[in-house]
Design an enzyme around this catalytic site. Sequence first.
Site: not given
Ligand code: CP3
Length: 340
Positions: A29, A38, A75, A151, A25
């Site tokens: 953010r 964003r 994602d 999911y 991640r």
């Molecule tokens: O930097 C990185 O790692 C690459 C980008 C990346 C994102 N999601 C961007 C993202 C990666 C590798 C993921 C994988 C992901 N997505 C996982 C597996 C990794 C983990 O954390 O266990 C999972 C479970 C998801 C599903 C997901 N996507 C959730 C639960 C959420 C909401 C939680 C949150 O952090 O807000 C997301 C949204 C998400 N994916 C964001 C980002 C940067 C935040 C959304 C935003 O910018 O508004």
Amino acid sequence: MLKNDLILRAARGEQTERTPVWLMRQAGRILPEYRAVRNSLSGFKELVETPELAAEVTIQPVDILGVDAAIIFSDILVIPEAMGLTYEMVEKKGPHFPKTIEKASDLDKLRVADSNDLSYVYEALKITKKELAGKVPLIGFAGAPWTIFSYMIEGGGSKTFSKARRLLYSDPAMAERLLDMITQSTIGYLKKQVEAGADMLQIFDSWAGVLPPEHYSRFSLKYISRICDSIDEVPITVFAKGAWWALPEMANMNCRTVGLDWNMNAADARKILTTKTLQGNLDPCALYGSEEAIRKATQNMLDDFGDHPHIANLGHGVYPDTDPGKVKYFIDCVKELSAH
Ligand code: CP3
């Protein structure tokens, strides 16, 4: 040609001048530069689906934080979408699926994703690869079938995952049919990511820890193994959050690197995973501490992994309210303290 291939050498189990480091991640953010991009858009999905912008935020942490790898901005939920189940990203809440899978006939409305799907991800990889110009390797990724399945059944996050886990008992044949469709989709997707420029791949099994060991083996590891067996072009990392009891079985899997979360003990893992590179595993909350505390925690982490091939990372994704200065300090500490 890569100017910095530390992470690939570490993944192959070779000795490196210092321990490579990146953060799950890292593109997100924590960076004001990410939030600026964003906030200029309609939402998260527009960013994921606009290749030039996805490439831009993928590269931000390489330039700003000095990490040894980029991970493509996307994602894990793009796979269910390509299979026919769209997701929404709800502001401050997370992912939501308006329609979920409830009964066997729902599977008839799904399809295995094919190579025409998700072209925006492949395009983002190509642009990123070009713009990185060999600075660091590029990581592609996908969710593990079990996490994606969760999911698709739950429709979002869950405290208990009882709907998804229930199906494993009430209709295991249906569960296996869906897991098989997700696995086929994921294999094609990851292969295309490699063709588009991914130098290594990571499989995220974020909800591994909710299953009993026997179910984990049958309904998750089996499918992750199939993915690993199908791709030998680049090194693969498997990160199964919370599944410490699965490490012995992971020792025999066709992946190069195993990711550890912060509940797992690196010294114990080294004894089990003697031929694998290990990744991890600082508690993301350690980055809320003082610089002095971060330095000490980083030294302890490096000591725990010892001389065993290691890729430094957090034990899960970095939390959004972490001070980017502290993140950079952690990265600098890894580079300095591991150099020999
Ligand atoms: O930097 C990185 O790692 C690459 C980008 C990346 C994102 N999601 C961007 C993202 C990666 C590798 C993921 C994988 C992901 N997505 C996982 C597996 C990794 C983990 O954390 O266990 C999972 C479970 C998801 C599903 C997901 N996507 C959730 C639960 C959420 C909401 C939680 C949150 O952090 O807000 C997301 C949204 C998400 N994916 C964001 C980002 C940067 C935040 C959304 C935003 O910018 O508004």
